[in-house]
Design an enzyme around this catalytic site. Structure first.
Site, PDB file in Angstrom:
ATOM      1  N   LYS A  91      20.083  -9.997 -21.806  1.00  0.00           N
ATOM      2  CA  LYS A  91      21.024  -9.068 -22.455  1.00  0.00           C
ATOM      3  C   LYS A  91      20.349  -7.800 -22.994  1.00  0.00           C
ATOM      4  O   LYS A  91      20.975  -6.750 -23.060  1.00  0.00           O
ATOM      5  CB  LYS A  91      21.754  -9.772 -23.597  1.00  0.00           C
ATOM      6  CG  LYS A  91      22.839 -10.737 -23.145  1.00  0.00           C
ATOM      7  CD  LYS A  91      23.571 -11.301 -24.339  1.00  0.00           C
ATOM      8  CE  LYS A  91      24.717 -12.192 -23.931  1.00  0.00           C
ATOM      9  NZ  LYS A  91      25.479 -12.704 -25.067  1.00  0.00           N
ATOM     10  N   ASP A 124      30.944  -8.866 -26.915  1.00  0.00           N
ATOM     11  CA  ASP A 124      30.794  -9.986 -27.863  1.00  0.00           C
ATOM     12  C   ASP A 124      31.308  -9.619 -29.255  1.00  0.00           C
ATOM     13  O   ASP A 124      31.898 -10.459 -29.941  1.00  0.00           O
ATOM     14  CB  ASP A 124      29.319 -10.408 -27.975  1.00  0.00           C
ATOM     15  CG  ASP A 124      28.872 -11.287 -26.816  1.00  0.00           C
ATOM     16  OD1 ASP A 124      29.740 -11.907 -26.170  1.00  0.00           O
ATOM     17  OD2 ASP A 124      27.655 -11.356 -26.554  1.00  0.00           O
TER      18      ASP A 124
HETATM   19  P1  NAP Z   1      19.081 -15.601 -29.046  1.00  0.00           P
HETATM   20  O1  NAP Z   1      19.152 -14.132 -28.887  1.00  0.00           O
HETATM   21  O2  NAP Z   1      18.046 -16.390 -28.330  1.00  0.00           O
HETATM   22  O3  NAP Z   1      18.917 -15.859 -30.638  1.00  0.00           O
HETATM   23  C1  NAP Z   1      18.812 -17.147 -31.165  1.00  0.00           C
HETATM   24  C2  NAP Z   1      18.792 -17.085 -32.703  1.00  0.00           C
HETATM   25  O4  NAP Z   1      18.876 -18.419 -33.176  1.00  0.00           O
HETATM   26  C3  NAP Z   1      17.513 -16.489 -33.280  1.00  0.00           C
HETATM   27  O5  NAP Z   1      17.844 -15.845 -34.482  1.00  0.00           O
HETATM   28  C4  NAP Z   1      16.655 -17.737 -33.533  1.00  0.00           C
HETATM   29  O6  NAP Z   1      15.768 -17.612 -34.626  1.00  0.00           O
HETATM   30  C5  NAP Z   1      17.711 -18.749 -33.937  1.00  0.00           C
HETATM   31  N1  NAP Z   1      17.310 -20.113 -33.588  1.00  0.00           N
HETATM   32  C6  NAP Z   1      17.037 -20.576 -32.343  1.00  0.00           C
HETATM   33  N2  NAP Z   1      16.713 -21.891 -32.418  1.00  0.00           N
HETATM   34  C7  NAP Z   1      16.794 -22.244 -33.735  1.00  0.00           C
HETATM   35  C8  NAP Z   1      16.560 -23.441 -34.446  1.00  0.00           C
HETATM   36  N3  NAP Z   1      16.215 -24.573 -33.817  1.00  0.00           N
HETATM   37  N4  NAP Z   1      16.736 -23.447 -35.798  1.00  0.00           N
HETATM   38  C9  NAP Z   1      17.089 -22.309 -36.445  1.00  0.00           C
HETATM   39  N5  NAP Z   1      17.309 -21.129 -35.824  1.00  0.00           N
HETATM   40  C10 NAP Z   1      17.167 -21.106 -34.473  1.00  0.00           C
HETATM   41  O7  NAP Z   1      20.461 -16.304 -28.671  1.00  0.00           O
HETATM   42  P2  NAP Z   1      21.921 -15.655 -28.804  1.00  0.00           P
HETATM   43  O8  NAP Z   1      22.265 -14.939 -27.545  1.00  0.00           O
HETATM   44  O9  NAP Z   1      21.979 -14.921 -30.076  1.00  0.00           O
HETATM   45  O10 NAP Z   1      22.852 -16.968 -28.832  1.00  0.00           O
HETATM   46  C11 NAP Z   1      22.931 -17.787 -29.984  1.00  0.00           C
HETATM   47  C12 NAP Z   1      24.020 -18.839 -29.783  1.00  0.00           C
HETATM   48  O11 NAP Z   1      25.303 -18.212 -29.739  1.00  0.00           O
HETATM   49  C13 NAP Z   1      23.876 -19.625 -28.477  1.00  0.00           C
HETATM   50  O12 NAP Z   1      24.166 -20.976 -28.740  1.00  0.00           O
HETATM   51  C14 NAP Z   1      24.950 -19.039 -27.587  1.00  0.00           C
HETATM   52  O13 NAP Z   1      25.443 -19.970 -26.647  1.00  0.00           O
HETATM   53  C15 NAP Z   1      26.027 -18.702 -28.614  1.00  0.00           C
HETATM   54  N6  NAP Z   1      26.942 -17.639 -28.136  1.00  0.00           N
HETATM   55  C16 NAP Z   1      28.258 -17.955 -28.043  1.00  0.00           C
HETATM   56  C17 NAP Z   1      29.151 -16.972 -27.622  1.00  0.00           C
HETATM   57  C18 NAP Z   1      30.611 -17.308 -27.510  1.00  0.00           C
HETATM   58  O14 NAP Z   1      31.329 -16.542 -26.848  1.00  0.00           O
HETATM   59  N7  NAP Z   1      31.081 -18.376 -28.116  1.00  0.00           N
HETATM   60  C19 NAP Z   1      28.689 -15.679 -27.273  1.00  0.00           C
HETATM   61  C20 NAP Z   1      27.336 -15.407 -27.398  1.00  0.00           C
HETATM   62  C21 NAP Z   1      26.449 -16.409 -27.826  1.00  0.00           C
HETATM   63  P3  NAP Z   1      14.329 -16.890 -34.475  1.00  0.00           P
HETATM   64  O15 NAP Z   1      14.606 -15.421 -34.641  1.00  0.00           O
HETATM   65  O16 NAP Z   1      13.538 -17.448 -35.593  1.00  0.00           O
HETATM   66  O17 NAP Z   1      13.804 -17.253 -33.124  1.00  0.00           O
END
Ligand code: NAP
Length: 290
Positions: A82, A118
């Site tokens: 992204k 989003d």
């Molecule tokens: P990303 O860019 O990889 O960011 C992940 C975030 O979560 C980071 O802040 C990371 O912290 C934190 N994190 C990851 N593993 C963790 C853990 N075990 N404990 C605590 N914090 C943790 O991912 P993203 O694109 O933001 O997506 C995040 C979630 O949102 C995913 O599950 C995705 O499927 C969901 N999502 C859903 C929708 C929807 O339409 N429903 C849309 C977009 C995303 P650090 O900074 O410390 O690494």
């Protein structure tokens, strides 16, 4: 002779003029976007089809050039591309620029425009599913990744008063808060170093969980049950759920919702960008649930 059962899916009709929309990510096998978008195209009788492609980061530039070479209508972009897709695009929408990430690409006469649906998808889903308004409220956001940034921009554009960020990596949260303070100076942006140091929940109108915690069945709730209260609205981006956080929210009697609504609304906005048509939201929701 064989007969097709009533529940058999309709065959996808691909013609000589079919416009293709790609999903670019790594991995993509788990994605439900193909069933959601193909059901939407079919229901409006549009000559489009949506195809997932697993693209490694090292192949992303070539894949993007391929969208132009092959005349694709556009694409969705998902983890881990992204942010890194941005240098390969010709133009960004204002929201994609603010968020610093692209989840939708539209090809217009050989030019690739990057959008991010989003933020508005989240805002629509949050207000529709919890019946709570963002305007004037204080919110806690868990996470500082791409989805969390979209949520924070949505809260700012929706008129929130204050946002508190809690993230595993605190420097990343601080960096994000500094950037958002510059972009949206009328909001109060703060960072907490751990969820155990949070102000009481009565300070917040809502909590938005934007990390992958909860995707695994045994993941614990990132917030303790005794911190939550029944006047909070709790939105967890994880889909399908319900996550431990949502179960805890239910137990205290708080309004709560999982990420299905956001998935549908961000998809509906992308659908309209590619086709110029209003998206059949109910069809898309049913396709995901099916
Ligand atoms: P990303 O860019 O990889 O960011 C992940 C975030 O979560 C980071 O802040 C990371 O912290 C934190 N994190 C990851 N593993 C963790 C853990 N075990 N404990 C605590 N914090 C943790 O991912 P993203 O694109 O933001 O997506 C995040 C979630 O949102 C995913 O599950 C995705 O499927 C969901 N999502 C859903 C929708 C929807 O339409 N429903 C849309 C977009 C995303 P650090 O900074 O410390 O690494």
């Amino acid at each position: 002779m064989t007969t097709r059962s009533r529940s058999a899916p309709a065959l996808l009709r691909v013609t000589g003029t079919t416009r293709v929309v790609a999903l670019l990510g790594d991995p993509v096998g788990h994605s439900r976007s193909p069933q959601m978008h193909n059901a939407a195209f079919a229901s409006l009788n549009l000559d489009y089809c949506y195809v997932p492609f697993s693209v490694r980061p090292s192949a992303l530039r070539l894949a993007i050039r391929g969208l132009v070479a092959l005349g694709f209508a556009g694409a969705n972009v998902t983890i881990p591309h992204k942010e890194r897709v941005i240098p390969y695009l010709d133009e960004l929408s204002p929201e994609a620029r603010l968020i610093g990430a692209v989840n939708t690409i539209h090809q217009r006469e050989g030019r690739l425009v990057g959008h991010n649906t989003d933020a508005r998808g989240f805002l629509r889903a949050f207000q529709e599913d919890t019946n709570v308004s963002v305007r004037g409220g204080q919110f806690l956001v868990l996470g500082a990744g791409g989805a969390a940034r979209a949520v924070m921009v949505a809260l700012a554009l929706g008129g929130a008063r204050a946002v508190t960020i809690a993230n595993r990596s605190v420097p990343k949260a601080r960096h994000l808060a500094r950037r958002l303070r510059r972009l949206f100076s009328s909001l109060d942006w703060s960072v907490v170093t751990s969820t155990s140091g949070l102000p009481p929940s009565c300070f917040f109108r809502g909590v938005i969980q934007a990390t992958p915690v909860g995707m695994k069945v045994n993941d614990p709730s990132p917030l303790p049950l005794d911190w939550l209260n029944r006047s909070l609205a709790v939105y967890d981006l994880v889909y399908p759920g319900p996550t431990a956080l949502l179960r805890a929210a239910e137990e205290v009697g708080a309004r709560h919702a999982g990420g299905l609504g956001m998935l549908v609304h961000q998809g509906a906005l992308a659908f309209s960008i590619w086709t110029g048509r209003r998206a059949p939201i109910d069809v898309m929701r049913r396709a995901l649930l099916g």
